[in-house]
Structures are given as C-alpha cells and as structure tokens.
Design a protein around this motif. Structure first.
Motif, PDB file in Angstrom:
ATOM      1  N   ILE A 240       0.879  -1.242   0.124  1.00 55.00           N
ATOM      2  CA  ILE A 240      -0.148  -0.104   0.044  1.00 55.00           C
ATOM      3  C   ILE A 240       0.930   1.058  -0.049  1.00 55.00           C
ATOM      4  CG2 ILE A 240      -2.093  -0.888   1.171  1.00 55.00           C
ATOM      5  CD1 ILE A 240      -1.146   0.327   3.799  1.00 55.00           C
ATOM      6  N   HIS A 241       0.312   2.209  -0.622  1.00 58.01           N
ATOM      7  CA  HIS A 241       1.188   3.354  -0.427  1.00 58.01           C
ATOM      8  C   HIS A 241       0.737   4.383   0.590  1.00 58.01           C
ATOM      9  CE1 HIS A 241       1.717   7.883  -1.586  1.00 58.01           C
ATOM     10  NE2 HIS A 241       0.362   8.009  -1.307  1.00 58.01           N
ATOM     11  N   ARG A 242       1.687   4.956   1.058  1.00 51.54           N
ATOM     12  CA  ARG A 242       1.698   6.120   2.143  1.00 51.54           C
ATOM     13  C   ARG A 242       2.426   7.134   2.311  1.00 51.54           C
ATOM     14  NH1 ARG A 242       1.204   2.912   7.721  1.00 51.54           N
ATOM     15  NH2 ARG A 242      -0.962   2.452   6.984  1.00 51.54           N
ATOM     16  N   ALA A 243       1.964   8.230   2.500  1.00 46.66           N
ATOM     17  CA  ALA A 243       2.894   9.582   2.495  1.00 46.66           C
ATOM     18  C   ALA A 243       2.612  10.194   4.185  1.00 46.66           C
ATOM     19  CB  ALA A 243       2.604  10.310   1.450  1.00 46.66           C
ATOM     20  N   ILE A 244       3.745  10.442   4.515  1.00 45.50           N
ATOM     21  CA  ILE A 244       3.674  10.928   5.913  1.00 45.50           C
ATOM     22  C   ILE A 244       4.611  12.437   5.957  1.00 45.50           C
ATOM     23  CG2 ILE A 244       3.506   9.065   6.940  1.00 45.50           C
ATOM     24  CD1 ILE A 244       6.461   8.655   7.662  1.00 45.50           C
ATOM     25  N   TYR A 245       4.286  13.379   6.761  1.00 46.42           N
ATOM     26  CA  TYR A 245       5.284  14.356   6.894  1.00 46.42           C
ATOM     27  C   TYR A 245       6.367  14.352   7.983  1.00 46.42           C
ATOM     28  CZ  TYR A 245       6.787  19.142   7.111  1.00 46.42           C
ATOM     29  OH  TYR A 245       7.653  20.293   6.954  1.00 46.42           O
ATOM     30  N   GLU A 253       7.544  12.107   3.197  1.00 45.35           N
ATOM     31  CA  GLU A 253       8.177  10.890   2.565  1.00 45.35           C
ATOM     32  C   GLU A 253       7.048   9.969   2.120  1.00 45.35           C
ATOM     33  OE1 GLU A 253      11.094  10.737   6.611  1.00 45.35           O
ATOM     34  OE2 GLU A 253       9.972   9.033   6.081  1.00 45.35           O
ATOM     35  N   MET A 254       7.240   9.430   0.846  1.00 38.87           N
ATOM     36  CA  MET A 254       6.572   8.587   0.474  1.00 38.87           C
ATOM     37  C   MET A 254       7.257   7.061   0.453  1.00 38.87           C
ATOM     38  SD  MET A 254       4.390   9.700  -2.936  1.00 38.87           S
ATOM     39  CE  MET A 254       5.447   9.183  -4.142  1.00 38.87           C
ATOM     40  N   HIS A 255       6.209   6.229   0.991  1.00 42.95           N
ATOM     41  CA  HIS A 255       6.602   4.625   1.051  1.00 42.95           C
ATOM     42  C   HIS A 255       5.697   3.797   0.316  1.00 42.95           C
ATOM     43  CE1 HIS A 255       9.272   5.673   4.543  1.00 42.95           C
ATOM     44  NE2 HIS A 255       8.701   6.921   4.646  1.00 42.95           N
ATOM     45  N   LEU A 256       6.101   2.652   0.238  1.00 45.40           N
ATOM     46  CA  LEU A 256       5.299   1.358  -0.281  1.00 45.40           C
ATOM     47  C   LEU A 256       5.246   0.376   0.975  1.00 45.40           C
ATOM     48  CD1 LEU A 256       6.533   1.312  -3.702  1.00 45.40           C
ATOM     49  CD2 LEU A 256       4.148   1.644  -3.062  1.00 45.40           C
ATOM     50  N   ILE A 257       4.280  -0.117   1.577  1.00 44.24           N
ATOM     51  CA  ILE A 257       4.427  -0.696   2.764  1.00 44.24           C
ATOM     52  C   ILE A 257       4.058  -2.169   2.464  1.00 44.24           C
ATOM     53  CG2 ILE A 257       3.328  -0.965   5.017  1.00 44.24           C
ATOM     54  CD1 ILE A 257       3.110   2.280   5.203  1.00 44.24           C
ATOM     55  N   SER A 258       4.494  -3.036   2.842  1.00 42.16           N
ATOM     56  CA  SER A 258       4.043  -4.395   2.639  1.00 42.16           C
ATOM     57  C   SER A 258       2.859  -4.752   3.690  1.00 42.16           C
ATOM     58  CB  SER A 258       5.545  -5.505   3.076  1.00 42.16           C
ATOM     59  OG  SER A 258       4.935  -6.688   2.789  1.00 42.16           O
ATOM     60  N   LYS A 259       1.988  -5.446   3.075  1.00 38.00           N
ATOM     61  CA  LYS A 259       0.879  -5.705   3.698  1.00 38.00           C
ATOM     62  C   LYS A 259       0.999  -7.302   4.579  1.00 38.00           C
ATOM     63  CE  LYS A 259      -3.159  -4.924   1.348  1.00 38.00           C
ATOM     64  NZ  LYS A 259      -3.876  -5.195   0.340  1.00 38.00           N
ATOM     65  N   LYS A 260       1.975  -7.779   4.312  1.00 37.81           N
ATOM     66  CA  LYS A 260       2.449  -9.171   4.768  1.00 37.81           C
ATOM     67  C   LYS A 260       3.599  -9.701   4.657  1.00 37.81           C
ATOM     68  CE  LYS A 260       1.161 -11.468   0.611  1.00 37.81           C
ATOM     69  NZ  LYS A 260       0.413 -12.360  -0.226  1.00 37.81           N
ATOM     70  N   ALA A 261       4.109 -10.710   5.300  1.00 44.11           N
ATOM     71  CA  ALA A 261       5.234 -11.373   5.152  1.00 44.11           C
ATOM     72  C   ALA A 261       5.348 -11.879   3.838  1.00 44.11           C
ATOM     73  CB  ALA A 261       5.626 -12.342   6.113  1.00 44.11           C
ATOM     74  N   GLN A 262       6.289 -11.625   2.981  1.00 47.43           N
ATOM     75  CA  GLN A 262       6.573 -11.932   1.816  1.00 47.43           C
ATOM     76  C   GLN A 262       7.991 -11.934   1.186  1.00 47.43           C
ATOM     77  OE1 GLN A 262       4.884  -9.361  -1.173  1.00 47.43           O
ATOM     78  NE2 GLN A 262       4.389  -7.967   0.505  1.00 47.43           N
ATOM     79  N   SER A 263       8.020 -12.544   0.145  1.00 44.50           N
ATOM     80  CA  SER A 263       9.524 -12.803  -0.498  1.00 44.50           C
ATOM     81  C   SER A 263       9.166 -12.374  -1.865  1.00 44.50           C
ATOM     82  CB  SER A 263      10.120 -14.129  -0.674  1.00 44.50           C
ATOM     83  OG  SER A 263      11.406 -14.110  -1.149  1.00 44.50           O
ATOM     84  N   VAL A 264      10.141 -11.446  -2.663  1.00 41.71           N
ATOM     85  CA  VAL A 264       9.867 -10.908  -3.868  1.00 41.71           C
ATOM     86  C   VAL A 264      11.350 -11.222  -4.712  1.00 41.71           C
ATOM     87  CG1 VAL A 264       9.854  -8.836  -5.241  1.00 41.71           C
ATOM     88  CG2 VAL A 264       8.236  -8.893  -3.193  1.00 41.71           C
ATOM     89  N   ARG A 265      11.233 -11.615  -5.893  1.00 34.23           N
ATOM     90  CA  ARG A 265      12.506 -11.540  -6.631  1.00 34.23           C
ATOM     91  C   ARG A 265      12.730 -10.843  -7.686  1.00 34.23           C
ATOM     92  NH1 ARG A 265      15.017 -16.365  -5.430  1.00 34.23           N
ATOM     93  NH2 ARG A 265      16.082 -16.502  -7.397  1.00 34.23           N
ATOM     94  N   PHE A 273      10.389  -9.501   3.150  1.00 35.00           N
ATOM     95  CA  PHE A 273       9.622  -8.430   3.798  1.00 35.00           C
ATOM     96  C   PHE A 273       9.013  -8.869   4.787  1.00 35.00           C
ATOM     97  CE2 PHE A 273      10.398  -6.809  -0.642  1.00 35.00           C
ATOM     98  CZ  PHE A 273      10.569  -5.299  -0.513  1.00 35.00           C
ATOM     99  N   ARG A 274       8.813  -8.099   6.117  1.00 33.71           N
ATOM    100  CA  ARG A 274       8.082  -8.257   6.950  1.00 33.71           C
ATOM    101  C   ARG A 274       6.748  -7.595   6.861  1.00 33.71           C
ATOM    102  NH1 ARG A 274      12.532  -6.097   9.032  1.00 33.71           N
ATOM    103  NH2 ARG A 274      11.095  -4.326   9.944  1.00 33.71           N
ATOM    104  N   PRO A 275       5.663  -8.095   7.607  1.00 29.75           N
ATOM    105  CA  PRO A 275       4.719  -7.185   7.509  1.00 29.75           C
ATOM    106  C   PRO A 275       4.916  -5.814   8.092  1.00 29.75           C
ATOM    107  CG  PRO A 275       4.075  -9.212   8.503  1.00 29.75           C
ATOM    108  CD  PRO A 275       5.480  -9.270   8.525  1.00 29.75           C
ATOM    109  N   GLY A 276       4.216  -4.793   7.246  1.00 27.58           N
ATOM    110  CA  GLY A 276       4.703  -3.407   7.656  1.00 27.58           C
ATOM    111  C   GLY A 276       5.838  -2.910   7.161  1.00 27.58           C
ATOM    112  N   GLU A 277       6.837  -3.641   6.763  1.00 25.89           N
ATOM    113  CA  GLU A 277       8.120  -3.162   6.203  1.00 25.89           C
ATOM    114  C   GLU A 277       7.775  -2.369   5.131  1.00 25.89           C
ATOM    115  OE1 GLU A 277      12.500  -4.520   4.955  1.00 25.89           O
ATOM    116  OE2 GLU A 277      10.907  -6.206   5.564  1.00 25.89           O
ATOM    117  N   THR A 278       8.792  -1.305   4.905  1.00 29.59           N
ATOM    118  CA  THR A 278       8.310  -0.227   3.844  1.00 29.59           C
ATOM    119  C   THR A 278       9.510  -0.088   3.040  1.00 29.59           C
ATOM    120  OG1 THR A 278       9.497   1.910   4.719  1.00 29.59           O
ATOM    121  CG2 THR A 278       7.373   1.183   5.796  1.00 29.59           C
ATOM    122  N   ILE A 279       9.102   0.338   1.833  1.00 28.20           N
ATOM    123  CA  ILE A 279      10.381   0.998   0.787  1.00 28.20           C
ATOM    124  C   ILE A 279      10.110   2.118   0.469  1.00 28.20           C
ATOM    125  CG2 ILE A 279      11.269   0.664  -1.764  1.00 28.20           C
ATOM    126  CD1 ILE A 279       9.720  -1.927  -1.987  1.00 28.20           C
TER     127      ILE A 279
END
Length: 323
Positions: A240-245, A253-265, A273-279
C-alpha cells in the motif's frame, strides 16, 4: 555499486539506462530500510500518472507555480539575455516552459529527461507551435553530468528547473545537483528554479494522499516497472502507498508498505519483507526562503530575485552563477 547487480545486468545484456536501473534497484532493496530512487517513477506510464497528479484538487504545487510564472513571466524574461538557450532539467509536460517561451527571445530549448519517448513527443509538439525555435531534446539522467548539444555551446545558457523536484534530493544531493548544473551550463549561466515552501502539514498530507488514489498508483507503478524491465515478481496488491510528513526533517516521505510477510525476486535475487516493512521511494523537502537562499549560495549561485504566490505556498527563484 552492488557487484551482484552489475554481473546480472551484464548477463541480461541491458542497455546503459536499464543497467543503471538494475544496479540501483538491487542496491536499494538490499539496504535497511529499503529504498528506491524516485527518478525511476518516470517511465511512460509514470510520466502520464504524474501529469494526472498535477491537476488534482489537492495537489497545489503545479497550479501555484503556474500562477507565479504566468504573473511574473515578463519580469523573468527581463533577466534572461536575448538569444539564450533554455536548458530544462527533468523536462515533463511543456505547460510551464511555454509561459517563458512566449515572453523570452530564446534561440533554443534543450529539454533533458530520462524518459526518451515522452521527451520526444513533447519536443515535437513544441516544434509545431514554435517553428522559429530550435529544439534539441537530450535523453539523459539530469542528476549526472551530460553533454549539451554542440549547437548551443556558444550561446548564453539558462537552466530551468520548475516544480518541486529539487526537494526530492537530500540536502547534500540538492547542493551537488546545483553545482553540477552550474558546470553543465558554463560560465555566466543563469537558473530559474521552483522551490516548494513549508506550510500547514494537513495541506502537505492531502497533496500526497489524494482521494482519487492517483498518487498511490504512481508510487506502485515503480514495482510494475521493475516487474517488466528487471524480471521482478512484485505483487502490487500486497503493498500500500503511504505518505507522511517528517516534521524534524521538513519533508514529505512516500513509502510502499508490505501488507504481509512475503518474498520478492528481482534479477534472480530474493528480498524478504516483514509485515509493515516499507520501501522508501521519495522524499520531498520543503524549504523556507532563507534556507533555500543559503543552499543556493553554498552551491555556487547568487540569488537575483524571487517570487511567491500571495499565500506563500510556492516560490520561483532567479539565480546567476557566482564568479
């Protein structure tokens, strides 16, 4: 530079731009916290989405800056020497530059951007509407040194850097960009630059979390681009997208937040990615007039004039290269 990324880029026989994208993506996703550079937002889809953002009711920067340029174009034109070449760093839609082209006696326009297809389309439209103007598009990463066309080497040069793009740089990166622009433009160069100003935090929050979700699609599109160009398997529905001040650092700051534990290749590399971890995909620093003036002076530029809207939301500055 990540050595694995370099090897993978070579193995995939990428062109120079895609190789840089590969290296930056692998390196950024390997960091903690994870990061991706905002310059990779702007493929064809990303450029189109950003143009949609600029007309959203919540997004004040574009219309406010356009108002300043419209009202002050004559004053800006009076500072620019006749016959100069206007070099736009990170050229997008031509709405803003047209306000200057209508007022200034320019000999050439040099739009510079990493998105070559979008750049060509905009350049073709300008040639039709300004047949006496020489247009020389340059496909390049404007954050790194690049060569200007030979045709403009002997004429005065004016940099044009509208929007709030300067705020996407960390302060030391902003200074480095302004020094680089000074070197590219050469002795006696001038610069017209847009700078977003500090303001009410709710206004900032709404501008980057629009109700229509266009900014969210823009942010998530970088994952779509990684999937397409770098063999990634991001599930955009799992972020999910989230922007905070960030008040302490004066930045959105703009972030992409992982909704769950997952792996990306990506390019054969696995990233967990852990749940809630951001890019962290973008920062947008907001300046006071004094802080920007100090940045400009420290980067080899002398402020000549500045203009703001009546509400003090945005600013446009004219600078000249210091001796």
């Amino acid at each position: 530079m990540n050595v694995h990324a370099a090897a993978l880029a070579k193995a995939h026989r990428f062109d120079e731009q895609t190789s840089a994208f590969a290296q930056d993506a692998i390196e950024g996703l390997s960091q903690f916290p994870k990061r991706l550079s905002p310059k990779y937002f702007y493929d064809a889809t990303g450029s189109e989405l950003f143009e949609q953002i600029t007309v959203l009711p919540e997004y004040y920067p574009t219309r406010t800056e356009l108002g300043i340029l419209h009202d002050r174009a004559g004053e800006i034109a009076s500072i620019i020497p006749g016959g100069a070449a206007l070099v736009e760093f990170g050229a997008g839609a031509t709405t803003k530059v047209r306000l200057l082209l209508n007022q200034c006696a320019l000999s050439a326009y040099v739009p510079v951007d990493i998105s070559g297809d979008f750049l060509k389309a905009q350049a073709d439209a300008l040639r039709r509407d300004f047949p006496a103007l020489s247009v020389y598009p340059v496909t390049a990463d404007f954050t790194a040194p690049f060569a200007l066309p030979d045709a403009v080497r002997q004429v005065p040069k004016v940099g044009f850097f509208p929007g709030s793009t300067l705020g996407n740089f960390e302060p030391h990166e902003a200074s480095a960009f302004m020094r680089s622009a000074r070197e590219i433009l050469g002795q006696g160069a001038q610069m017209v630059i847009g700078v977003d100003l500090e303001k009410d935090e709710r206004v900032l929050y709404d501008a980057y979390n629009d109700a229509a979700g266009v900014t969210a699609r823009f942010n998530l599109n970088v994952m779509v681009r990684i999937n397409r160009e770098l063999g990634g398997n991001f599930d955009t529905g799992a972020f999910i997208h989230r922007a905070i001040y960030n008040r302490d650092r004066h930045r959105i700051e703009m972030h992409l937040i992982s909704k769950k534990a997952q792996s990306v290749r990506v390019l054969g590399r696995s990233f967990s990615f852990r749940p809630g971890e951001t890019i962290h995909t973008e920062s947008s620093y907001k300046y006071s007039l004094d802080r920007f003036t100090a940045l400009a002076r420290g980067s080899g530029w002398t402020p000549v004039e500045s203009w703001t809207d009546a509400d003090g939301m945005f600013s446009v500055h004219a600078l000249v290269a210091s001796d």
